[in-house]
Design a protein around this motif. Structure first.
Motif, PDB file in Angstrom:
ATOM      1  N   VAL A 106       0.846  -1.199   0.000  1.00 34.63           N
ATOM      2  CA  VAL A 106       0.000   0.000   0.000  1.00 34.63           C
ATOM      3  C   VAL A 106       0.881   1.248   0.000  1.00 34.63           C
ATOM      4  CG1 VAL A 106      -1.800   1.276   1.228  1.00 34.63           C
ATOM      5  CG2 VAL A 106      -1.815  -1.236   1.235  1.00 34.63           C
ATOM      6  N   GLU A 107       1.891   1.254   0.855  1.00 32.28           N
ATOM      7  CA  GLU A 107       2.765   2.428   0.947  1.00 32.28           C
ATOM      8  C   GLU A 107       3.547   2.673  -0.337  1.00 32.28           C
ATOM      9  OE1 GLU A 107       5.104   1.779   4.454  1.00 32.28           O
ATOM     10  OE2 GLU A 107       3.503   2.418   5.822  1.00 32.28           O
ATOM     11  N   LYS A 108       3.905   1.613  -1.043  1.00 28.03           N
ATOM     12  CA  LYS A 108       4.617   1.779  -2.311  1.00 28.03           C
ATOM     13  C   LYS A 108       3.717   2.437  -3.358  1.00 28.03           C
ATOM     14  CE  LYS A 108       7.723  -2.179  -1.742  1.00 28.03           C
ATOM     15  NZ  LYS A 108       8.025  -3.572  -2.192  1.00 28.03           N
ATOM     16  N   ALA A 109       2.430   2.134  -3.306  1.00 28.15           N
ATOM     17  CA  ALA A 109       1.493   2.673  -4.295  1.00 28.15           C
ATOM     18  C   ALA A 109       0.889   4.008  -3.848  1.00 28.15           C
ATOM     19  CB  ALA A 109       0.370   1.670  -4.544  1.00 28.15           C
ATOM     20  N   TRP A 110       0.597   4.158  -2.595  1.00 30.94           N
ATOM     21  CA  TRP A 110      -0.106   5.348  -2.118  1.00 30.94           C
ATOM     22  C   TRP A 110       0.748   6.267  -1.247  1.00 30.94           C
ATOM     23  CZ3 TRP A 110      -5.467   3.074  -0.190  1.00 30.94           C
ATOM     24  CH2 TRP A 110      -6.198   2.626  -1.311  1.00 30.94           C
ATOM     25  N   GLY A 111       1.887   5.797  -0.833  1.00 26.05           N
ATOM     26  CA  GLY A 111       2.718   6.595   0.068  1.00 26.05           C
ATOM     27  C   GLY A 111       2.331   6.357   1.514  1.00 26.05           C
ATOM     28  N   LYS A 112       2.881   7.193   2.376  1.00 30.90           N
ATOM     29  CA  LYS A 112       2.605   7.059   3.804  1.00 30.90           C
ATOM     30  C   LYS A 112       1.169   7.466   4.125  1.00 30.90           C
ATOM     31  CE  LYS A 112       6.559   5.668   5.529  1.00 30.90           C
ATOM     32  NZ  LYS A 112       6.703   4.408   6.309  1.00 30.90           N
ATOM     33  N   ALA A 113       0.616   6.836   5.130  1.00 35.71           N
ATOM     34  CA  ALA A 113      -0.757   7.138   5.519  1.00 35.71           C
ATOM     35  C   ALA A 113      -0.861   8.520   6.150  1.00 35.71           C
ATOM     36  CB  ALA A 113      -1.233   6.085   6.519  1.00 35.71           C
ATOM     37  N   ASP A 114      -2.045   9.100   6.129  1.00 41.38           N
ATOM     38  CA  ASP A 114      -2.289  10.391   6.773  1.00 41.38           C
ATOM     39  C   ASP A 114      -2.062  10.263   8.271  1.00 41.38           C
ATOM     40  OD1 ASP A 114      -3.082  11.457   4.293  1.00 41.38           O
ATOM     41  OD2 ASP A 114      -5.143  10.780   4.589  1.00 41.38           O
ATOM     42  N   HIS A 115      -2.492   9.153   8.833  1.00 41.77           N
ATOM     43  CA  HIS A 115      -2.225   8.845  10.238  1.00 41.77           C
ATOM     44  C   HIS A 115      -2.574   7.380  10.480  1.00 41.77           C
ATOM     45  CE1 HIS A 115      -6.526   8.831  11.410  1.00 41.77           C
ATOM     46  NE2 HIS A 115      -6.651   9.836  10.567  1.00 41.77           N
ATOM     47  N   THR A 116      -2.090   6.860  11.598  1.00 38.95           N
ATOM     48  CA  THR A 116      -2.360   5.465  11.964  1.00 38.95           C
ATOM     49  C   THR A 116      -2.938   5.403  13.370  1.00 38.95           C
ATOM     50  OG1 THR A 116      -0.098   5.171  12.792  1.00 38.95           O
ATOM     51  CG2 THR A 116      -0.523   4.546  10.493  1.00 38.95           C
ATOM     52  N   ASP A 117      -3.722   4.370  13.606  1.00 44.31           N
ATOM     53  CA  ASP A 117      -4.337   4.163  14.919  1.00 44.31           C
ATOM     54  C   ASP A 117      -4.195   2.697  15.292  1.00 44.31           C
ATOM     55  OD1 ASP A 117      -5.826   6.827  15.429  1.00 44.31           O
ATOM     56  OD2 ASP A 117      -6.467   6.280  13.400  1.00 44.31           O
ATOM     57  N   VAL A 118      -3.983   2.441  16.565  1.00 42.86           N
ATOM     58  CA  VAL A 118      -3.888   1.075  17.057  1.00 42.86           C
ATOM     59  C   VAL A 118      -5.231   0.674  17.645  1.00 42.86           C
ATOM     60  CG1 VAL A 118      -2.740  -0.480  18.665  1.00 42.86           C
ATOM     61  CG2 VAL A 118      -1.426   1.348  17.562  1.00 42.86           C
ATOM     62  N   VAL A 119      -5.771  -0.434  17.142  1.00 44.90           N
ATOM     63  CA  VAL A 119      -7.042  -0.967  17.635  1.00 44.90           C
ATOM     64  C   VAL A 119      -6.800  -2.420  18.029  1.00 44.90           C
ATOM     65  CG1 VAL A 119      -9.448  -1.461  17.109  1.00 44.90           C
ATOM     66  CG2 VAL A 119      -8.339   0.562  16.112  1.00 44.90           C
ATOM     67  N   ALA A 120      -6.901  -2.676  19.340  1.00 40.93           N
ATOM     68  CA  ALA A 120      -6.568  -4.004  19.865  1.00 40.93           C
ATOM     69  C   ALA A 120      -5.119  -4.307  19.504  1.00 40.93           C
ATOM     70  CB  ALA A 120      -7.538  -5.050  19.349  1.00 40.93           C
ATOM     71  N   SER A 121      -4.882  -5.409  18.789  1.00 43.06           N
ATOM     72  CA  SER A 121      -3.504  -5.752  18.424  1.00 43.06           C
ATOM     73  C   SER A 121      -3.188  -5.404  16.970  1.00 43.06           C
ATOM     74  CB  SER A 121      -3.266  -7.255  18.644  1.00 43.06           C
ATOM     75  OG  SER A 121      -4.172  -8.018  17.859  1.00 43.06           O
ATOM     76  N   ASN A 122      -4.085  -4.666  16.322  1.00 43.00           N
ATOM     77  CA  ASN A 122      -3.902  -4.315  14.897  1.00 43.00           C
ATOM     78  C   ASN A 122      -3.712  -2.815  14.712  1.00 43.00           C
ATOM     79  OD1 ASN A 122      -4.358  -7.073  13.995  1.00 43.00           O
ATOM     80  ND2 ASN A 122      -6.545  -6.733  14.466  1.00 43.00           N
ATOM     81  N   ILE A 123      -3.199  -2.441  13.553  1.00 45.67           N
ATOM     82  CA  ILE A 123      -2.928  -1.035  13.235  1.00 45.67           C
ATOM     83  C   ILE A 123      -3.757  -0.650  12.011  1.00 45.67           C
ATOM     84  CG2 ILE A 123      -1.127   0.642  12.639  1.00 45.67           C
ATOM     85  CD1 ILE A 123       0.904  -1.403  13.842  1.00 45.67           C
ATOM     86  N   TYR A 124      -4.329   0.545  12.052  1.00 38.34           N
ATOM     87  CA  TYR A 124      -5.169   1.026  10.947  1.00 38.34           C
ATOM     88  C   TYR A 124      -4.576   2.299  10.352  1.00 38.34           C
ATOM     89  CZ  TYR A 124      -8.745  -2.431  11.891  1.00 38.34           C
ATOM     90  OH  TYR A 124      -9.417  -3.629  12.027  1.00 38.34           O
ATOM     91  N   ALA A 125      -4.326   2.253   9.047  1.00 43.14           N
ATOM     92  CA  ALA A 125      -3.730   3.384   8.328  1.00 43.14           C
ATOM     93  C   ALA A 125      -4.815   4.075   7.502  1.00 43.14           C
ATOM     94  CB  ALA A 125      -2.611   2.890   7.417  1.00 43.14           C
TER      95      ALA A 125
END
Length: 217
Positions: A106-125
């Motif tokens: 995803v990062e190679k195609a779209w670049g870095k995310a606007d922001h990330t959040d941790v939900v439980a044991s997963n990360i959301y970009a």
């Protein structure tokens, strides 16, 4: 002598019958024939009106069938298409598939995310310009793809259920109700509908098997 002769003449003439007059009726020895009424129907036209051979028109069998608009058909097709894509871990308009792709792709195609959040044991970009949120586990494997495409935000629960039937599960998170459909043994298709709007806010294709990475520490 003369008188005797006249008396004899008178006696002879009185015993003769008078001749029949031509004007007198002659009695017939045969009885007069009786005329019977004819059994043949009269040739006069019948008073009964003729029955037309033209068939009576009947209402069409579709009189009580409400026609389905092309718009409703299009919406149903759109929703069913979402479930089909979800079977492969995909969402329309997003090129990455859950389970088979990494956040690095995803990062190679779209670049870095606007922001990330941790939900439980997963990360959301979050990628606002793409109307997308990509969830991944600690091994960087994509486990959740969320889309808030404006085209989805006109959908209602009624339209969803008309296309897919009743959801297999329902959960409530604050103002949001999450309607969950099983796409496959691995993936779920979720419709998140806020009570305040009554329409879809976003959808999610969620990987139920890899939401926790067993290899991660």
């Amino acid at each position: 002598m003369l008188i005797a002769s006249m008396l004899m003449f008178t006696a002879c003439t009185s015993n003769e019958k008078p001749a029949a007059s031509a004007a007198d009726p002659i009695a017939s020895s045969s009885p007069s024939p009786v005329v019977e009424p004819s059994s043949t129907p009269s040739a006069a036209p019948s008073a009964t009106p003729a029955v037309s051979s033209k068939p009576t028109s009947t209402p069409s069998g579709n009189v009580n069938v409400t026609p389905v608009s092309s718009e409703a058909t299009s919406v149903t097709k759109q929703i069913k298409g979402m479930l089909e894509l979800a079977k492969s871990g995909k969402v329309a308009g997003i090129e990455f598939a859950a389970e088979t792709k990494l956040i690095d792709d995803v990062e190679k195609a779209w670049g870095k995310a606007d922001h990330t959040d941790v939900v439980a044991s997963n990360i959301y970009a979050t990628y606002a310009k793409k109307n997308a949120v990509i969830g991944f586990n600690k091994g960087d494997q994509i486990i959740d793809i969320r889309s808030s495409d404006p085209k989805l935000q006109t959908l209602t629960l009624k339209q969803i259920e008309e296309a897919l039937g009743k959801p297999s599960d329902t959960k409530v998170n604050g103002d949001d109700t999450i309607y969950i459909y099983k796409a496959s043994d691995m993936f779920q298709l979720k419709f998140i509908i806020p009570k305040s709007s009554g329409k879809v806010d976003h959808i999610s294709v969620f990987d139920t098997k890899h939401s926790v990475n067993n290899m991660a520490g």
